[in-house]
Design a protein around this motif. Structure first.
Motif: not given
Length: 243
Positions: A138, A193, A213, A215
């Motif tokens: 990530k 994301k 959030d 994604t």
């Protein structure tokens, strides 16, 4: 003999004085309730709880970590955590005849760098529980301008997921094929994301934390017959206490 000891005392005194005047280490830990939409066919929103540990250094490192190398503008760490993926497939009745999935436990290693406008973070995780034995990486940027203590912190994160990970969650073996569910072998995938986190001190010891959030998954995941949503949302809210 006393004269030989004096230089040693002189050398040790600054260390002793620093230890006496240094700010005691504090820990901001607590619990948050989470809600995450499942990407799976007929999957329900998953409600659960997870521990929260605030990183007050301004590096915006998510999850439970331990820093092994730290400087004012960069930090390297190791950590542990669970997959964000819904290993129960949202308790989907449509997929209840498929093999049960185990929970993946990851060992993480990463680094964070402070920039004038925010923080950049690189994190690599490897499953060590022999669930999928996959890897994920990530790259995150959090908008948190210097002095890096903002209450609201928007972020964007690019993810790479290995084929072992994706095929474990969204693949369909030959034994699981049926009408409307063809065999599927997933390759490595990417996801994007974006979200924001919130922290607000209520008292010197209590802090309100939260976040939301979304994604979006790439085609290697969304082409699976097990997946019906290409974009899923998540949110959490909780409290931490300073010990």
């Amino acid at each position: 003999m006393p004269y030989k000891v004096l230089p040693l005392i002189a050398c040790l005194f600054p260390l002793y004085a620093h230890a006496e005047t240094a700010t005691p280490r504090t820990w901001d830990v607590g619990l948050a309730v989470t809600a995450n939409q499942s990407p799976f066919v007929d999957g329900d929103t998953v409600i659960s709880a997870r521990p929260v540990k605030l990183n007050n250094s301004g590096f915006d490192i998510p999850g439970i970590t331990w820093s092994f190398s730290k400087a004012p503008q960069r930090e390297f760490y190791v950590g542990a955590g669970l997959d964000e993926w819904d290993h129960e497939r949202g308790d989907s009745q449509t997929l209840s005849d498929m093999r049960k999935l185990d929970r993946a436990v990851n060992v993480r290693v990463g680094g964070a760098w402070k920039l004038p406008s925010g923080v950049a973070n690189v994190d690599v995780a490897q499953d060590v529980a022999n669930a999928h034995k996959g890897t994920q990486a990530k790259l995150r940027y959090t908008h948190n301008p210097a002095p890096h203590q903002a209450s609201v912190r928007p972020y964007v994160e690019a993810q790479w997921l290995s084929s072992k990970l994706t095929d474990y969650y969204v693949g369909v073996d030959a034994a699981e094929v049926k009408a409307g569910r063809p065999a599927y072998q997933a390759g490595s995938a990417v996801a994007l994301k974006t979200g924001l986190t919130l922290r607000k001190a209520l008292t010197p010891k209590l802090t309100l934390v939260g976040g939301v959030d979304a994604t979006h998954y790439g085609s290697a995941i969304t082409d699976s017959p097990l997946v019906e949503r290409s974009t899923v949302w998540g949110t959490y809210a909780g409290m931490t206490y300073r010990w």
